[in-house]
Design an enzyme around this catalytic site. Structure first.
Site, PDB file in Angstrom:
ATOM      1  N   ASP A  38       0.827  -1.210   0.000  1.00 11.84           N
ATOM      2  CA  ASP A  38       0.000   0.000   0.000  1.00 11.84           C
ATOM      3  C   ASP A  38       0.866   1.268   0.000  1.00 11.84           C
ATOM      4  O   ASP A  38       1.947   1.279   0.587  1.00 11.84           O
ATOM      5  CB  ASP A  38      -0.917  -0.022   1.239  1.00 11.84           C
ATOM      6  CG  ASP A  38      -2.083   0.942   1.075  1.00 11.84           C
ATOM      7  OD1 ASP A  38      -2.413   1.297  -0.079  1.00 11.84           O
ATOM      8  OD2 ASP A  38      -2.656   1.356   2.093  1.00 11.84           O
ATOM      9  N   GLY A  41      -0.008   5.209  -4.554  1.00 18.00           N
ATOM     10  CA  GLY A  41      -0.692   6.424  -4.997  1.00 18.00           C
ATOM     11  C   GLY A  41      -0.190   7.643  -4.231  1.00 18.00           C
ATOM     12  O   GLY A  41       0.113   8.689  -4.817  1.00 18.00           O
ATOM     13  N   HIS A  55       2.912   2.997  -8.885  1.00 18.10           N
ATOM     14  CA  HIS A  55       2.840   1.541  -9.052  1.00 18.10           C
ATOM     15  C   HIS A  55       4.112   1.022  -9.717  1.00 18.10           C
ATOM     16  O   HIS A  55       4.624  -0.036  -9.347  1.00 18.10           O
ATOM     17  CB  HIS A  55       1.612   1.164  -9.896  1.00 18.10           C
ATOM     18  CG  HIS A  55       0.304   1.546  -9.252  1.00 18.10           C
ATOM     19  ND1 HIS A  55      -0.004   1.225  -7.944  1.00 18.10           N
ATOM     20  CD2 HIS A  55      -0.770   2.226  -9.736  1.00 18.10           C
ATOM     21  CE1 HIS A  55      -1.212   1.692  -7.662  1.00 18.10           C
ATOM     22  NE2 HIS A  55      -1.697   2.307  -8.721  1.00 18.10           N
ATOM     23  N   GLU A  85     -11.806  -5.474  -5.752  1.00 20.36           N
ATOM     24  CA  GLU A  85     -12.467  -4.160  -5.646  1.00 20.36           C
ATOM     25  C   GLU A  85     -11.739  -3.101  -6.473  1.00 20.36           C
ATOM     26  O   GLU A  85     -12.277  -2.022  -6.734  1.00 20.36           O
ATOM     27  CB  GLU A  85     -12.516  -3.687  -4.181  1.00 20.36           C
ATOM     28  CG  GLU A  85     -13.516  -4.426  -3.297  1.00 20.36           C
ATOM     29  CD  GLU A  85     -13.037  -5.819  -2.892  1.00 20.36           C
ATOM     30  OE1 GLU A  85     -11.819  -5.996  -2.670  1.00 20.36           O
ATOM     31  OE2 GLU A  85     -13.881  -6.740  -2.849  1.00 20.36           O
ATOM     32  N   ARG A  89     -11.452   1.543  -9.525  1.00 23.28           N
ATOM     33  CA  ARG A  89     -10.556   2.702  -9.675  1.00 23.28           C
ATOM     34  C   ARG A  89     -10.720   3.308 -11.073  1.00 23.28           C
ATOM     35  O   ARG A  89     -11.269   2.657 -11.962  1.00 23.28           O
ATOM     36  CB  ARG A  89      -9.116   2.262  -9.461  1.00 23.28           C
ATOM     37  CG  ARG A  89      -8.889   1.854  -8.029  1.00 23.28           C
ATOM     38  CD  ARG A  89      -7.439   1.696  -7.721  1.00 23.28           C
ATOM     39  NE  ARG A  89      -7.297   1.441  -6.298  1.00 23.28           N
ATOM     40  CZ  ARG A  89      -6.187   1.632  -5.605  1.00 23.28           C
ATOM     41  NH1 ARG A  89      -5.115   2.075  -6.212  1.00 23.28           N
ATOM     42  NH2 ARG A  89      -6.138   1.383  -4.322  1.00 23.28           N
ATOM     43  N   LEU A 149      11.310 -20.784  -4.425  1.00 23.07           N
ATOM     44  CA  LEU A 149      10.392 -19.793  -3.834  1.00 23.07           C
ATOM     45  C   LEU A 149       9.145 -19.753  -4.701  1.00 23.07           C
ATOM     46  O   LEU A 149       9.240 -19.765  -5.924  1.00 23.07           O
ATOM     47  CB  LEU A 149      11.055 -18.399  -3.837  1.00 23.07           C
ATOM     48  CG  LEU A 149      10.127 -17.199  -3.583  1.00 23.07           C
ATOM     49  CD1 LEU A 149       9.604 -17.202  -2.135  1.00 23.07           C
ATOM     50  CD2 LEU A 149      10.846 -15.872  -3.858  1.00 23.07           C
ATOM     51  N   ARG A 206       2.044  -4.964   6.046  1.00 23.69           N
ATOM     52  CA  ARG A 206       1.318  -3.928   5.295  1.00 23.69           C
ATOM     53  C   ARG A 206       2.121  -2.635   5.362  1.00 23.69           C
ATOM     54  O   ARG A 206       2.476  -2.177   6.451  1.00 23.69           O
ATOM     55  CB  ARG A 206      -0.070  -3.693   5.897  1.00 23.69           C
ATOM     56  CG  ARG A 206      -0.818  -2.627   5.118  1.00 23.69           C
ATOM     57  CD  ARG A 206      -2.239  -2.381   5.586  1.00 23.69           C
ATOM     58  NE  ARG A 206      -2.865  -1.517   4.592  1.00 23.69           N
ATOM     59  CZ  ARG A 206      -4.071  -1.664   4.079  1.00 23.69           C
ATOM     60  NH1 ARG A 206      -4.841  -2.641   4.492  1.00 23.69           N
ATOM     61  NH2 ARG A 206      -4.535  -0.833   3.179  1.00 23.69           N
ATOM     62  N   ARG A 212      -5.545  -1.989   8.573  1.00 23.34           N
ATOM     63  CA  ARG A 212      -6.675  -2.825   8.160  1.00 23.34           C
ATOM     64  C   ARG A 212      -6.200  -3.960   7.269  1.00 23.34           C
ATOM     65  O   ARG A 212      -5.101  -3.912   6.727  1.00 23.34           O
ATOM     66  CB  ARG A 212      -7.786  -2.008   7.487  1.00 23.34           C
ATOM     67  CG  ARG A 212      -7.334  -1.123   6.379  1.00 23.34           C
ATOM     68  CD  ARG A 212      -8.513  -0.412   5.722  1.00 23.34           C
ATOM     69  NE  ARG A 212      -8.010   0.493   4.720  1.00 23.34           N
ATOM     70  CZ  ARG A 212      -7.845   1.805   4.898  1.00 23.34           C
ATOM     71  NH1 ARG A 212      -8.195   2.366   6.038  1.00 23.34           N
ATOM     72  NH2 ARG A 212      -7.350   2.547   3.930  1.00 23.34           N
ATOM     73  N   GLU A 225       0.837 -13.216  12.125  1.00 24.21           N
ATOM     74  CA  GLU A 225       1.256 -11.997  12.810  1.00 24.21           C
ATOM     75  C   GLU A 225       1.142 -10.849  11.806  1.00 24.21           C
ATOM     76  O   GLU A 225       1.417 -11.027  10.623  1.00 24.21           O
ATOM     77  CB  GLU A 225       2.720 -12.124  13.276  1.00 24.21           C
ATOM     78  CG  GLU A 225       2.932 -13.174  14.341  1.00 24.21           C
ATOM     79  CD  GLU A 225       2.201 -12.849  15.644  1.00 24.21           C
ATOM     80  OE1 GLU A 225       2.128 -11.662  16.009  1.00 24.21           O
ATOM     81  OE2 GLU A 225       1.700 -13.785  16.292  1.00 24.21           O
TER      82      GLU A 225
END
Ligand code: FPP
Length: 262
Positions: A38, A41, A55, A85, A89, A149, A206, A212, A225
């Site tokens: 996140d 933008g 991005h 979702e 955009r 991986l 995050r 969130r 975690e």
């Protein structure tokens, strides 16, 4: 001057990563790390750039984290690339992202293959534009045999959608008589998720400071975690990744149980 700055910054980052790496306990490396990338933008806005440039810069951070995973023999990395979702955009951002995924995959595929990294997609790939879908399908096919991986790209992914899709499959099996209603338990649901062979994430990182979960791996992250980092994703580098892992290593995982201190 800008070039000298860049060389200096990457030298400093390399040193930081080496220092952060030394602090890690090699015996307690998580098997599966998931990231919510996140802040792209905001990063672009602060520089007066279009969001898509954020991005693009974020793709470099993902590259750094993939290298960090190979340094530590982490087996699974899941990255939230595009949520179910995100179609809401602006159209130019969505098409820019689809184009970026395709370009980025085509640019990196030789190295991913050479490094024995398996590319997988988690989500409804069939709803993604044909050219982008073809790049993912070709990358998945080419790397399917690698085990070092697994780079799992959550694309057109939503946690609720994934659970609803699993519920629908189980209901169909019950209706067709291939299973009983009584056999539907947590293990049955887990077995019908998009990638049932992948272990649950140990750690969800995050960036961008928001506290969130954003519909990410809702079922799988039940006991993960969480580590929330203030830095925006395009500024997140290998050293930040190693520091998040150190934080994880200081946590006591309980999986709902009591410990001697309770
Ligand atoms: C969220 O930031 C980020 C995304 C929706 C896209 C992430 C994609 C990449 C980093 C490219 C990865 C490339 C490949 C090939 C997988 P945001 O736009 O919500 O940021 P904001 O909260 O600052 O608005």
């Amino acid at each position: 001057m800008a070039k000298t700055d860049g060389i200096l910054r990457s030298g400093i980052e390399k040193l930081r990563a080496e220092i952060a790496l030394k602090k890690l306990d090699r015996e307690r490396i998580p098997a599966h790390v998931a990231v919510i990338m996140d802040g792209n933008g905001r990063w672009a806005k602060r520089r007066g750039l279009p969001r898509i440039d954020g991005h693009k810069a974020g793709a470099d951070s993902l590259r750094s984290v993939v290298i960090g995973c190979t340094d530590l023999a982490i087996r699974y990395l899941t990255a939230y690339t595009f949520s179910s979702e995100n179609w809401q955009r602006p159209t130019d951002e969505v098409s820019g992202l689809m184009e970026l995924f395709r370009e980025q995959l085509e640019r990196e595929i030789d190295e991913l293959d050479g490094e024995r990294i398996r590319v997988r997609v988690l989500g409804r790939l069939d709803e993604v534009p044909a050219e982008t879908r073809a790049s993912f399908e070709s990358a998945m096919e080419r790397t399917a045999h690698h085990e070092r991986l697994q780079l799992i790209l959550a694309l057109n992914y939503g946690g609720r959608l994934e659970i609803a899709d699993a519920a629908r499959r189980l209901a169909q099996e019950a209706v067709s008589g291939s299973r009983t209603v009584e056999s539907i338990d947590a293990d049955a649901v887990a077995s019908r998720l998009y990638a049932p062979d992948v272990p649950d994430p140990d750690l969800v990182i995050r960036t961008g400071g928001n506290l969130r979960i954003s519909n990410y791996l809702l079922w799988q992250s039940a006991y993960a975690e969480m580590c929330v980092v203030e830095k925006l994703w395009p500024d997140f580098r290998r050293s930040d990744f190693f520091r998040a892992l150190t934080e994880f290593q200081h946590r006591e995982r309980r999986f709902g149980r009591l410990t001697s201190e309770d």
